[in-house]
Design a protein around this motif. Structure first.
Motif, PDB file in Angstrom:
ATOM      1  N   GLU A   1      -8.485   7.026  -0.165  1.00 14.77           N
ATOM      2  CA  GLU A   1      -8.748   5.843   0.660  1.00 14.77           C
ATOM      3  C   GLU A   1      -9.649   4.851  -0.066  1.00 14.77           C
ATOM      4  N   LYS A   2     -10.568   5.356  -0.880  1.00 15.66           N
ATOM      5  CA  LYS A   2     -11.419   4.452  -1.656  1.00 15.66           C
ATOM      6  C   LYS A   2     -10.617   3.684  -2.698  1.00 15.66           C
ATOM      7  N   ASN A   3      -9.448   4.237  -3.039  1.00 16.61           N
ATOM      8  CA  ASN A   3      -8.585   3.578  -4.018  1.00 16.61           C
ATOM      9  C   ASN A   3      -7.387   2.893  -3.353  1.00 16.61           C
ATOM     10  N   ASN A   4      -7.569   2.598  -2.056  1.00 14.42           N
ATOM     11  CA  ASN A   4      -6.618   1.757  -1.297  1.00 14.42           C
ATOM     12  C   ASN A   4      -5.246   2.388  -1.082  1.00 14.42           C
ATOM     13  N   TYR A   5      -5.216   3.706  -0.914  1.00  8.78           N
ATOM     14  CA  TYR A   5      -3.981   4.374  -0.517  1.00  8.78           C
ATOM     15  C   TYR A   5      -4.021   4.653   0.983  1.00  8.78           C
ATOM     16  N   MET A   6      -2.865   4.588   1.624  1.00 13.58           N
ATOM     17  CA  MET A   6      -2.735   4.981   3.028  1.00 13.58           C
ATOM     18  C   MET A   6      -2.502   6.486   3.068  1.00 13.58           C
ATOM     19  N   VAL A   7      -3.343   7.189   3.813  1.00 13.97           N
ATOM     20  CA  VAL A   7      -3.304   8.653   3.801  1.00 13.97           C
ATOM     21  C   VAL A   7      -2.829   9.195   5.140  1.00 13.97           C
TER      22      VAL A   7
ATOM     23  N   LEU B   1       7.079  14.508   7.683  1.00 13.97           N
ATOM     24  CA  LEU B   1       8.181  14.105   6.805  1.00 13.97           C
ATOM     25  C   LEU B   1       9.328  13.471   7.595  1.00 13.97           C
ATOM     26  N   GLU B   2       9.533  13.947   8.803  1.00 11.73           N
ATOM     27  CA  GLU B   2      10.614  13.413   9.641  1.00 11.73           C
ATOM     28  C   GLU B   2      10.293  12.036  10.204  1.00 11.73           C
ATOM     29  N   ARG B   3       8.993  11.714  10.307  1.00 15.46           N
ATOM     30  CA  ARG B   3       8.592  10.490  11.003  1.00 15.46           C
ATOM     31  C   ARG B   3       8.095   9.373  10.084  1.00 15.46           C
ATOM     32  N   LYS B   4       7.614   9.725   8.914  1.00 10.97           N
ATOM     33  CA  LYS B   4       6.947   8.736   8.061  1.00 10.97           C
ATOM     34  C   LYS B   4       7.702   8.521   6.748  1.00 10.97           C
ATOM     35  N   SER B   5       7.577   7.322   6.230  1.00  9.28           N
ATOM     36  CA  SER B   5       8.096   7.004   4.902  1.00  9.28           C
ATOM     37  C   SER B   5       6.964   7.225   3.897  1.00  9.28           C
ATOM     38  N   LEU B   6       7.163   8.146   2.992  1.00 11.40           N
ATOM     39  CA  LEU B   6       6.094   8.559   2.085  1.00 11.40           C
ATOM     40  C   LEU B   6       6.441   8.235   0.634  1.00 11.40           C
ATOM     41  N   ASP B   7       5.400   7.960  -0.155  1.00  8.07           N
ATOM     42  CA  ASP B   7       5.578   7.688  -1.582  1.00  8.07           C
ATOM     43  C   ASP B   7       5.171   8.870  -2.444  1.00  8.07           C
ATOM     44  N   LEU B   8       4.347   9.769  -1.900  1.00  9.10           N
ATOM     45  CA  LEU B   8       3.848  10.900  -2.685  1.00  9.10           C
ATOM     46  C   LEU B   8       3.306  11.964  -1.736  1.00  9.10           C
ATOM     47  N   ILE B   9       3.413  13.230  -2.149  1.00 10.48           N
ATOM     48  CA  ILE B   9       2.859  14.335  -1.365  1.00 10.48           C
ATOM     49  C   ILE B   9       1.952  15.172  -2.253  1.00 10.48           C
ATOM     50  N   LEU B  10       0.721  15.399  -1.787  1.00  4.03           N
ATOM     51  CA  LEU B  10      -0.204  16.331  -2.433  1.00  4.03           C
ATOM     52  C   LEU B  10      -0.169  17.615  -1.622  1.00  4.03           C
TER      53      LEU B  10
ATOM     54  N   MET C   1       0.846  -1.192   0.000  1.00  5.73           N
ATOM     55  CA  MET C   1       0.000   0.000   0.000  1.00  5.73           C
ATOM     56  C   MET C   1       0.884   1.245   0.000  1.00  5.73           C
ATOM     57  N   LYS C   2       0.586   2.197  -0.890  1.00  2.47           N
ATOM     58  CA  LYS C   2       1.365   3.421  -1.013  1.00  2.47           C
ATOM     59  C   LYS C   2       0.926   4.458   0.030  1.00  2.47           C
ATOM     60  N   ASN C   3       1.916   5.149   0.588  1.00  2.97           N
ATOM     61  CA  ASN C   3       1.656   6.176   1.599  1.00  2.97           C
ATOM     62  C   ASN C   3       1.659   7.563   0.963  1.00  2.97           C
ATOM     63  N   ILE C   4       0.556   8.283   1.126  1.00  3.83           N
ATOM     64  CA  ILE C   4       0.409   9.614   0.531  1.00  3.83           C
ATOM     65  C   ILE C   4       0.095  10.631   1.617  1.00  3.83           C
ATOM     66  N   LEU C   5       0.825  11.723   1.612  1.00  3.59           N
ATOM     67  CA  LEU C   5       0.581  12.815   2.552  1.00  3.59           C
ATOM     68  C   LEU C   5      -0.218  13.905   1.862  1.00  3.59           C
ATOM     69  N   ILE C   6      -1.343  14.289   2.472  1.00  6.14           N
ATOM     70  CA  ILE C   6      -2.139  15.427   1.997  1.00  6.14           C
ATOM     71  C   ILE C   6      -1.811  16.627   2.864  1.00  6.14           C
ATOM     72  N   VAL C   7      -1.346  17.703   2.240  1.00  6.53           N
ATOM     73  CA  VAL C   7      -1.063  18.942   2.966  1.00  6.53           C
ATOM     74  C   VAL C   7      -2.030  19.998   2.444  1.00  6.53           C
ATOM     75  N   GLU C   8      -3.107  20.207   3.153  1.00  6.34           N
ATOM     76  CA  GLU C   8      -4.190  21.090   2.702  1.00  6.34           C
ATOM     77  C   GLU C   8      -4.937  21.618   3.921  1.00  6.34           C
ATOM     78  N   ASP C   9      -5.054  22.948   4.038  1.00  5.63           N
ATOM     79  CA  ASP C   9      -5.682  23.529   5.226  1.00  5.63           C
ATOM     80  C   ASP C   9      -7.195  23.689   5.098  1.00  5.63           C
TER      81      ASP C   9
ATOM     82  N   VAL D   1       0.275   8.242 -12.102  1.00  7.26           N
ATOM     83  CA  VAL D   1       1.435   8.497 -12.959  1.00  7.26           C
ATOM     84  C   VAL D   1       2.686   8.704 -12.118  1.00  7.26           C
ATOM     85  N   GLN D   2       2.587   9.510 -11.071  1.00 10.91           N
ATOM     86  CA  GLN D   2       3.759   9.786 -10.231  1.00 10.91           C
ATOM     87  C   GLN D   2       4.216   8.543  -9.484  1.00 10.91           C
ATOM     88  N   LEU D   3       3.286   7.747  -8.996  1.00 17.90           N
ATOM     89  CA  LEU D   3       3.664   6.522  -8.275  1.00 17.90           C
ATOM     90  C   LEU D   3       4.255   5.490  -9.225  1.00 17.90           C
TER      91      LEU D   3
END
Length: 219
Positions: free
Chosen positions: A22-28, A41-50, A1-9, A111-113
């Motif tokens: 999450e509906k497409n089986n990504y860990m958010v 970023l210091e604590r988690k291993s991430l595959d993509l950042i939005l 499962m790919k780990n994605i960070l959402i940075v949005e206020d 595409v990015q993953l």
């Protein structure tokens, strides 16, 4: 499962993106400010950042400066070409404007993953182009193209960032060790030689010039 960070206020937009992923089986993972993003970023291993750009405290543009080896899709209401170019030159891999279609967002994520997975195998792919980072051989439709060391360094950088404009100064840094007459004229010559070698195999344009800035792969 790919780990994605959402940075949005914006909570509504944040939750919308989170539900889609999450509906497409990504860990958010969630961040609502630039400071919070840097902590994750210091604590988690991430595959993509939005990454939203207009964040409280530390801006998205500042966050980008702290990110290495993780693909970034900038998401912003800023629609001017100057804003997009500046963000892509600063290190983002892609840029999507608000409001966006969910299918487009998912496609850009995939595409990015996929690109990250390809890079890990030392193979760079773009359209019907394959570049081996081990042998430095370029293949187009199974036809081999031999590149010089300088040509390879230029093409590799463009393929690592296919949707991003790579500045002339960045490319000149790459060829400075192998090219004595390292200036914009010699860079144009090397780009021209790469184009000619590709044209000998297939009659398509792969590299486009962005006037006054640099070069990118053709969409």
């Amino acid at each position: 499962m790919k780990n994605i960070l959402i940075v949005e206020d914006n909570i509504d937009i944040h939750n919308l993106i989170k539900n889609i992923l999450e509906k497409n089986n990504y860990m958010v993972f969630d961040a609502y400010s630039g400071t919070e993003a840097l902590m994750i970023l210091e604590r988690k291993s991430l595959d993509l950042i939005l990454l939203d750009l207009m964040l409280p405290g530390i801006s998205g543009e500042e966050v980008i400066k702290h990110i290495k080896d993780i693909p970034i899709i900038a998401i912003s209401a800023k629609i001017s070409s100057d804003d997009k170019v500046n963000v892509l030159l600063s290190g983002a891999n892609d840029y999507i404007t608000k409001p966006f279609e969910t299918n487009e967002l998912l496609a850009r994520v995939e595409v990015q993953l996929r690109k990250t997975s390809i890079i890990k195998n030392n193979i760079l792919k773009y359209k019907n182009m394959i570049l081996s980072q081990d042998s430095h051989i370029l293949l187009i439709k199974d036809k081999k193209i031999t590149l010089t060391k300088t040509e390879y360094a230029i093409l590799e950088q463009l393929l690592l960032n296919p949707r991003q404009v790579v500045s002339k100064s960045k490319l000149l840094e790459l060829i400075s060790d192998t090219t004595l007459d390292c200036d914009e004229n010699s860079l144009r010559v090397h780009i021209s030689n790469i184009r000619k070698k590709i044209k000998n195999v297939i009659d398509n344009e792969y590299i486009e010039s962005v006037w006054g800035i640099g070069f990118k792969m053709c969409d």
